[in-house]
Write a protein that holds these residues in place. Sequence first.
Motif, PDB file in Angstrom:
ATOM      1  N   THR A 257     -87.361 -34.907-102.900  1.00 41.27           N
ATOM      2  CA  THR A 257     -87.091 -33.894-101.797  1.00 41.27           C
ATOM      3  C   THR A 257     -86.006 -33.033-101.989  1.00 41.27           C
ATOM      4  O   THR A 257     -85.034 -33.101-102.790  1.00 41.27           O
ATOM      5  CB  THR A 257     -86.433 -35.013-100.716  1.00 41.27           C
ATOM      6  OG1 THR A 257     -87.091 -36.068-100.176  1.00 41.27           O
ATOM      7  CG2 THR A 257     -85.797 -34.231 -99.474  1.00 41.27           C
ATOM      8  N   VAL A 258     -86.452 -31.540-101.848  1.00 44.15           N
ATOM      9  CA  VAL A 258     -85.610 -30.612-102.227  1.00 44.15           C
ATOM     10  C   VAL A 258     -84.527 -30.358-101.005  1.00 44.15           C
ATOM     11  O   VAL A 258     -83.521 -30.022-101.553  1.00 44.15           O
ATOM     12  CB  VAL A 258     -86.731 -29.318-102.258  1.00 44.15           C
ATOM     13  CG1 VAL A 258     -85.892 -28.070-102.567  1.00 44.15           C
ATOM     14  CG2 VAL A 258     -87.890 -29.532-103.209  1.00 44.15           C
ATOM     15  N   ALA A 259     -85.040 -30.324 -99.890  1.00 42.21           N
ATOM     16  CA  ALA A 259     -84.169 -30.017 -98.900  1.00 42.21           C
ATOM     17  C   ALA A 259     -84.549 -30.593 -97.447  1.00 42.21           C
ATOM     18  O   ALA A 259     -85.718 -30.933 -97.204  1.00 42.21           O
ATOM     19  CB  ALA A 259     -83.641 -28.426 -98.673  1.00 42.21           C
ATOM     20  N   SER A 260     -83.654 -31.142 -96.583  1.00 35.48           N
ATOM     21  CA  SER A 260     -84.120 -31.385 -95.141  1.00 35.48           C
ATOM     22  C   SER A 260     -82.894 -30.832 -94.207  1.00 35.48           C
ATOM     23  O   SER A 260     -81.799 -30.361 -94.734  1.00 35.48           O
ATOM     24  CB  SER A 260     -84.130 -32.896 -95.327  1.00 35.48           C
ATOM     25  OG  SER A 260     -82.845 -33.599 -95.663  1.00 35.48           O
ATOM     26  N   GLY A 306     -79.677 -29.217-101.346  1.00 37.66           N
ATOM     27  CA  GLY A 306     -80.422 -29.895-100.325  1.00 37.66           C
ATOM     28  C   GLY A 306     -80.315 -29.275 -98.689  1.00 37.66           C
ATOM     29  O   GLY A 306     -80.738 -30.117 -98.003  1.00 37.66           O
ATOM     30  N   THR A 307     -79.535 -28.526 -98.555  1.00 42.00           N
ATOM     31  CA  THR A 307     -79.396 -28.055 -97.155  1.00 42.00           C
ATOM     32  C   THR A 307     -80.397 -27.049 -96.852  1.00 42.00           C
ATOM     33  O   THR A 307     -81.112 -26.265 -97.571  1.00 42.00           O
ATOM     34  CB  THR A 307     -78.074 -27.486 -96.906  1.00 42.00           C
ATOM     35  OG1 THR A 307     -77.757 -26.345 -97.922  1.00 42.00           O
ATOM     36  CG2 THR A 307     -77.024 -28.602 -97.255  1.00 42.00           C
ATOM     37  N   MET A 308     -80.364 -26.803 -95.571  1.00 44.56           N
ATOM     38  CA  MET A 308     -81.188 -25.881 -94.950  1.00 44.56           C
ATOM     39  C   MET A 308     -80.429 -24.907 -93.894  1.00 44.56           C
ATOM     40  O   MET A 308     -79.898 -25.399 -92.857  1.00 44.56           O
ATOM     41  CB  MET A 308     -82.311 -26.217 -94.011  1.00 44.56           C
ATOM     42  CG  MET A 308     -83.452 -27.159 -94.891  1.00 44.56           C
ATOM     43  SD  MET A 308     -84.842 -27.667 -93.776  1.00 44.56           S
ATOM     44  CE  MET A 308     -85.856 -27.985 -95.015  1.00 44.56           C
ATOM     45  N   THR A 309     -80.213 -23.674 -94.145  1.00 44.70           N
ATOM     46  CA  THR A 309     -79.262 -22.762 -93.646  1.00 44.70           C
ATOM     47  C   THR A 309     -79.985 -21.678 -92.794  1.00 44.70           C
ATOM     48  O   THR A 309     -80.694 -20.902 -93.492  1.00 44.70           O
ATOM     49  CB  THR A 309     -78.246 -22.258 -94.381  1.00 44.70           C
ATOM     50  OG1 THR A 309     -77.468 -23.234 -95.166  1.00 44.70           O
ATOM     51  CG2 THR A 309     -77.322 -21.525 -93.685  1.00 44.70           C
ATOM     52  N   PRO A 310     -79.751 -21.415 -91.510  1.00 50.99           N
ATOM     53  CA  PRO A 310     -80.857 -20.565 -90.807  1.00 50.99           C
ATOM     54  C   PRO A 310     -80.287 -19.260 -91.346  1.00 50.99           C
ATOM     55  O   PRO A 310     -79.018 -18.730 -91.547  1.00 50.99           O
ATOM     56  CB  PRO A 310     -80.121 -20.647 -89.203  1.00 50.99           C
ATOM     57  CG  PRO A 310     -79.619 -22.081 -89.415  1.00 50.99           C
ATOM     58  CD  PRO A 310     -79.200 -22.492 -90.554  1.00 50.99           C
ATOM     59  N   VAL A 311     -81.443 -18.202 -91.356  1.00 51.16           N
ATOM     60  CA  VAL A 311     -81.055 -16.856 -91.621  1.00 51.16           C
ATOM     61  C   VAL A 311     -80.331 -16.123 -90.628  1.00 51.16           C
ATOM     62  O   VAL A 311     -80.770 -16.328 -89.283  1.00 51.16           O
ATOM     63  CB  VAL A 311     -82.392 -16.006 -91.972  1.00 51.16           C
ATOM     64  CG1 VAL A 311     -82.198 -14.569 -92.075  1.00 51.16           C
ATOM     65  CG2 VAL A 311     -83.254 -16.916 -93.244  1.00 51.16           C
ATOM     66  N   SER A 312     -79.287 -15.254 -90.839  1.00 49.29           N
ATOM     67  CA  SER A 312     -78.562 -14.500 -89.826  1.00 49.29           C
ATOM     68  C   SER A 312     -78.942 -13.233 -89.913  1.00 49.29           C
ATOM     69  O   SER A 312     -79.390 -12.562 -90.988  1.00 49.29           O
ATOM     70  CB  SER A 312     -77.289 -14.843 -89.871  1.00 49.29           C
ATOM     71  OG  SER A 312     -76.944 -16.343 -89.846  1.00 49.29           O
ATOM     72  N   ASP A 313     -78.634 -12.441 -88.803  1.00 47.92           N
ATOM     73  CA  ASP A 313     -79.008 -10.921 -88.855  1.00 47.92           C
ATOM     74  C   ASP A 313     -77.599 -10.222 -89.211  1.00 47.92           C
ATOM     75  O   ASP A 313     -76.392 -10.827 -89.732  1.00 47.92           O
ATOM     76  CB  ASP A 313     -79.243 -10.488 -87.390  1.00 47.92           C
ATOM     77  CG  ASP A 313     -78.312 -10.829 -86.257  1.00 47.92           C
ATOM     78  OD1 ASP A 313     -77.178 -10.969 -86.403  1.00 47.92           O
ATOM     79  OD2 ASP A 313     -78.842 -10.857 -85.078  1.00 47.92           O
TER      80      ASP A 313
END
Length: 350
Positions: A257-260, A306-313
């Motif tokens: 598992t790379v990230a979730s 391993g985290t997923m961070t939303p892309v911001s503008d």
Amino acid sequence: MTRFRHFSATTTARRGPVALLAISGLALTPARAVQTTAPPPEPAASPDVATVATFGSGLGSGSAIGPDGAIYVTDGNAGTVERIDPATGTVTRVGSGLPPQVLGIGGAMDVAFIDDTAYVLVTMVGGDIVDGDPIGDDVVGIYRLDDDGTFSVVADIGAWSVEHPPTTDFFITTGVQYALQPTPDGFLVTDGHHNRVLRVGLDGAVDEIATFGNVVPTGLASAHDTVFVGLAGPLPHLPEDGQVLELPADSAAEPSTVASGASMIVDVEADGEQLYALSQGAWDDVQEGSPAEPDTGRLVIVGSDGTMTPVSDSAGAEIVLDRPTSLELVDGTAYVVTLAGELLSIQIRG
């Protein structure tokens, strides 16, 4: 070509082997009564998101960057492939005559190139519903776009799937193939209903290289000789079930598992050393087969921790997407296809 061994990923048992159908908005079971709520507020327009083009007939799905730098997209309703110039937004039909969807999902699901030749993944146009009606008589598989704009069958994945049923529960005999990833001698193909990854040769040969539990494999990416696969997760598509896995090149190794942490992962792509995933958003909880809530999707950065961070503008706000289905990345620009048939461009700022 990288070779993988069969493996089995175990998950908490949940109802929902049809979970992939939610990605494209099909409901195969009668709707249950739900409490209605006010629609979510319209997201503010981001200064870093632009509509490149609107295409097709309202069933956007897969995409690819062609050898000419254009974005190629599939239209499952019309059975066509469209070319979109990312600089001008001009839409040109380059191929027609593919079997159209017959149940609200399927038809032309994804497109990919080997050298200068385009290939299209077509699903849910043939086979049967177990203890139900036939779906159709067309070939479920990979089609080649020929020079005259018509298509020829390269591989009959549906027939192979009927002869080699999965170990997980299923009710569509031919599966629901979702993504197409080129390899040196063919393709990798995810089947989100039969929960596996297939290897398909240009000679039409098919074999199974990865077997999962009920995790709904979706998008594929290849970077630096490593293959990544996105998981939408079983119902109810909880964020912790949205994952990116790395398929091992070492036949003795297990997948990792790379990230979730993002709901309904439908695609994964790399831009240089950085990996991104596409989250369709929060499942609407209406019924099996329904898509995410409108305006809840995100493009997320896959972190090394391993985290997923939303892309911001550029204003610091998370970029919100309406039911995205496919992702391409070119030098810091993301191109996102939506279920409604839009191609968006996003300037990635982290």
